[in-house]
Design a protein around this motif. Structure first.
Motif, mmCIF file in Angstrom:
data_model
loop_
_atom_site.group_PDB
_atom_site.id
_atom_site.type_symbol
_atom_site.label_atom_id
_atom_site.label_comp_id
_atom_site.label_asym_id
_atom_site.label_seq_id
_atom_site.Cartn_x
_atom_site.Cartn_y
_atom_site.Cartn_z
ATOM 1 N N GLY A 40 -15.025 1.453 -4.876
ATOM 2 C CA GLY A 40 -15.408 1.948 -6.195
ATOM 3 C C GLY A 40 -14.668 3.250 -6.415
ATOM 4 N N SER A 41 -13.566 3.197 -7.127
ATOM 5 C CA SER A 41 -12.684 4.356 -7.248
ATOM 6 C C SER A 41 -12.541 4.825 -8.682
ATOM 7 C CB SER A 41 -11.300 4.002 -6.693
ATOM 8 O OG SER A 41 -10.415 5.083 -6.837
ATOM 9 N N ALA A 42 -12.387 6.131 -8.838
ATOM 10 C CA ALA A 42 -12.089 6.714 -10.148
ATOM 11 C C ALA A 42 -10.598 6.658 -10.450
ATOM 12 C CB ALA A 42 -12.590 8.161 -10.214
ATOM 13 N N ALA A 43 -9.819 6.170 -9.499
ATOM 14 C CA ALA A 43 -8.372 6.028 -9.696
ATOM 15 C C ALA A 43 -8.068 4.766 -10.487
ATOM 16 C CB ALA A 43 -7.661 5.976 -8.342
ATOM 17 N N ILE A 44 -6.894 4.743 -11.097
ATOM 18 C CA ILE A 44 -6.477 3.532 -11.801
ATOM 19 C C ILE A 44 -6.088 2.469 -10.768
ATOM 20 C CG2 ILE A 44 -5.744 4.746 -13.896
ATOM 21 C CD1 ILE A 44 -2.823 4.446 -12.914
ATOM 22 N N LEU A 45 -6.132 1.212 -11.180
ATOM 23 C CA LEU A 45 -5.874 0.092 -10.273
ATOM 24 C C LEU A 45 -4.496 0.192 -9.623
ATOM 25 C CD1 LEU A 45 -6.888 -2.544 -9.048
ATOM 26 C CD2 LEU A 45 -5.952 -3.738 -11.044
ATOM 27 N N PHE A 46 -3.512 0.645 -10.355
ATOM 28 C CA PHE A 46 -2.161 0.788 -9.824
ATOM 29 C C PHE A 46 -2.170 1.654 -8.564
ATOM 30 C CE2 PHE A 46 2.129 2.651 -9.820
ATOM 31 C CZ PHE A 46 2.915 1.522 -10.013
ATOM 32 N N ASN A 47 -2.918 2.752 -8.583
ATOM 33 C CA ASN A 47 -3.000 3.652 -7.424
ATOM 34 C C ASN A 47 -3.786 3.017 -6.278
ATOM 35 O OD1 ASN A 47 -1.638 5.444 -9.028
ATOM 36 N ND2 ASN A 47 -3.298 6.914 -9.184
ATOM 37 N N VAL A 48 -4.877 2.349 -6.606
ATOM 38 C CA VAL A 48 -5.698 1.701 -5.583
ATOM 39 C C VAL A 48 -4.883 0.611 -4.885
ATOM 40 C CG1 VAL A 48 -7.792 0.363 -5.130
ATOM 41 C CG2 VAL A 48 -7.850 2.248 -6.772
ATOM 42 N N ASP A 49 -4.171 -0.183 -5.668
ATOM 43 C CA ASP A 49 -3.323 -1.232 -5.091
ATOM 44 C C ASP A 49 -2.281 -0.650 -4.145
ATOM 45 O OD1 ASP A 49 -4.594 -3.354 -6.374
ATOM 46 O OD2 ASP A 49 -3.161 -3.421 -8.040
ATOM 47 N N PHE A 50 -1.686 0.460 -4.540
ATOM 48 C CA PHE A 50 -0.679 1.115 -3.704
ATOM 49 C C PHE A 50 -1.246 1.460 -2.331
ATOM 50 C CE2 PHE A 50 0.930 5.240 -2.162
ATOM 51 C CZ PHE A 50 2.227 4.875 -1.845
ATOM 52 N N VAL A 51 -2.437 2.030 -2.308
ATOM 53 C CA VAL A 51 -3.055 2.429 -1.038
ATOM 54 C C VAL A 51 -3.456 1.205 -0.220
ATOM 55 C CG1 VAL A 51 -5.021 3.620 0.013
ATOM 56 C CG2 VAL A 51 -3.798 4.676 -1.902
ATOM 57 N N LEU A 52 -4.142 0.256 -0.833
ATOM 58 C CA LEU A 52 -4.596 -0.933 -0.105
ATOM 59 C C LEU A 52 -3.434 -1.719 0.487
ATOM 60 C CD1 LEU A 52 -7.432 -2.311 -2.412
ATOM 61 C CD2 LEU A 52 -7.666 -1.098 -0.239
ATOM 62 N N ASP A 53 -2.407 -1.925 -0.308
ATOM 63 C CA ASP A 53 -1.271 -2.697 0.168
ATOM 64 C C ASP A 53 -0.399 -1.887 1.122
ATOM 65 O OD1 ASP A 53 -2.168 -4.859 -1.316
ATOM 66 O OD2 ASP A 53 -0.949 -4.337 -3.060
ATOM 67 N N GLY A 54 -0.269 -0.589 0.856
ATOM 68 C CA GLY A 54 0.520 0.270 1.734
ATOM 69 C C GLY A 54 -0.082 0.405 3.117
ATOM 70 N N LEU A 55 -1.409 0.326 3.189
ATOM 71 C CA LEU A 55 -2.115 0.429 4.481
ATOM 72 C C LEU A 55 -2.488 -0.935 5.046
ATOM 73 C CD1 LEU A 55 -4.420 3.467 3.645
ATOM 74 C CD2 LEU A 55 -2.382 3.462 5.102
ATOM 75 N N ASN A 56 -2.229 -1.995 4.276
ATOM 76 C CA ASN A 56 -2.510 -3.359 4.700
ATOM 77 C C ASN A 56 -3.989 -3.569 5.050
ATOM 78 O OD1 ASN A 56 -1.740 -6.020 5.140
ATOM 79 N ND2 ASN A 56 -1.412 -5.670 7.329
ATOM 80 N N ILE A 57 -4.878 -3.143 4.131
ATOM 81 C CA ILE A 57 -6.319 -3.277 4.382
ATOM 82 C C ILE A 57 -7.054 -4.010 3.255
ATOM 83 C CG2 ILE A 57 -6.495 -1.304 5.943
ATOM 84 C CD1 ILE A 57 -7.549 0.356 3.555
ATOM 85 N N ARG A 58 -6.330 -4.552 2.315
ATOM 86 C CA ARG A 58 -6.945 -5.214 1.159
ATOM 87 C C ARG A 58 -7.945 -6.303 1.572
ATOM 88 N NH1 ARG A 58 -5.869 -5.689 -4.173
ATOM 89 N NH2 ARG A 58 -3.943 -4.512 -3.992
ATOM 90 N N ASN A 59 -7.635 -7.018 2.644
ATOM 91 C CA ASN A 59 -8.449 -8.166 3.056
ATOM 92 C C ASN A 59 -9.889 -7.802 3.426
ATOM 93 O OD1 ASN A 59 -6.951 -6.953 5.359
ATOM 94 N ND2 ASN A 59 -8.174 -8.376 6.558
#
Length: 158
Positions: free
Chosen positions: A49-68
């Motif tokens: 649950g983030s106050a960031a825009i989806l573009f930023n959240v996607d960057f972190v999740l995919d950059g750290l490989n933790i989306r799953n």
């Protein structure tokens, strides 16, 4: 003097430039990878649950490989009101089909802890950006951690 479409494009281009610089500095908080694995193995439902825009959240999740690990992702793009309004956390809980009273929010900012309080959720504060004293007014705080190696976290999984 810019249209909304032009403003959005400028904003996205700024974010892309930032990401090119920041990507090489992106890393998990100590212990988070193991904690996510333990929570997943225990069947704990997890949301962002983030106050960031989806573009930023996607960057972190995919950059750290933790989306799953995350069954729900609620960003600033998905809500009408930002933190400290509880909408972000309530939407994430609803998407996981979990009652707010059964949620524990991990938060590093006072506005986020306040949003959890308004959502009737307990909160663990990560003291990477603020001190414990800055959260004294929030009765929903059940603990403070500096990273995800803290013993309090093992108790939460049991």
């Amino acid at each position: 003097k810019f249209t909304q479409q032009e403003k959005d494009l400028i904003s996205i281009n700024k974010e892309k430039f930032f990401f090119l610089f920041f990507f090489f500095h992106l890393k998990l908080i100590n212990g988070l990878d193991d904690y996510l694995k333990k929570a997943d193995a225990a069947g704990v439902k997890i949301a962002i649950g983030s106050a960031a825009i989806l573009f930023n959240v996607d960057f972190v999740l995919d950059g750290l490989n933790i989306r799953n690990y995350f069954g729900s992702l609620v960003s600033a793009d998905d809500v009408q009101k930002s933190k400290p309004d509880p909408e972000t956390f309530l939407k994430a809980a609803a998407e996981l089909n979990v009652g707010p009273e059964n949620c524990i929010v991990f938060e590093d900012a006072p506005k986020g802890v306040e949003a959890a309080l308004h959502a009737n959720m307990k909160c663990v504060v990560i003291t990477t950006m603020h001190t414990k004293e800055e959260f004294a007014a929030y009765p929903n705080v059940i603990g403070f951690i500096e990273d995800y190696n803290d013993d309090i976290l093992n108790k939460l999984l049991n």
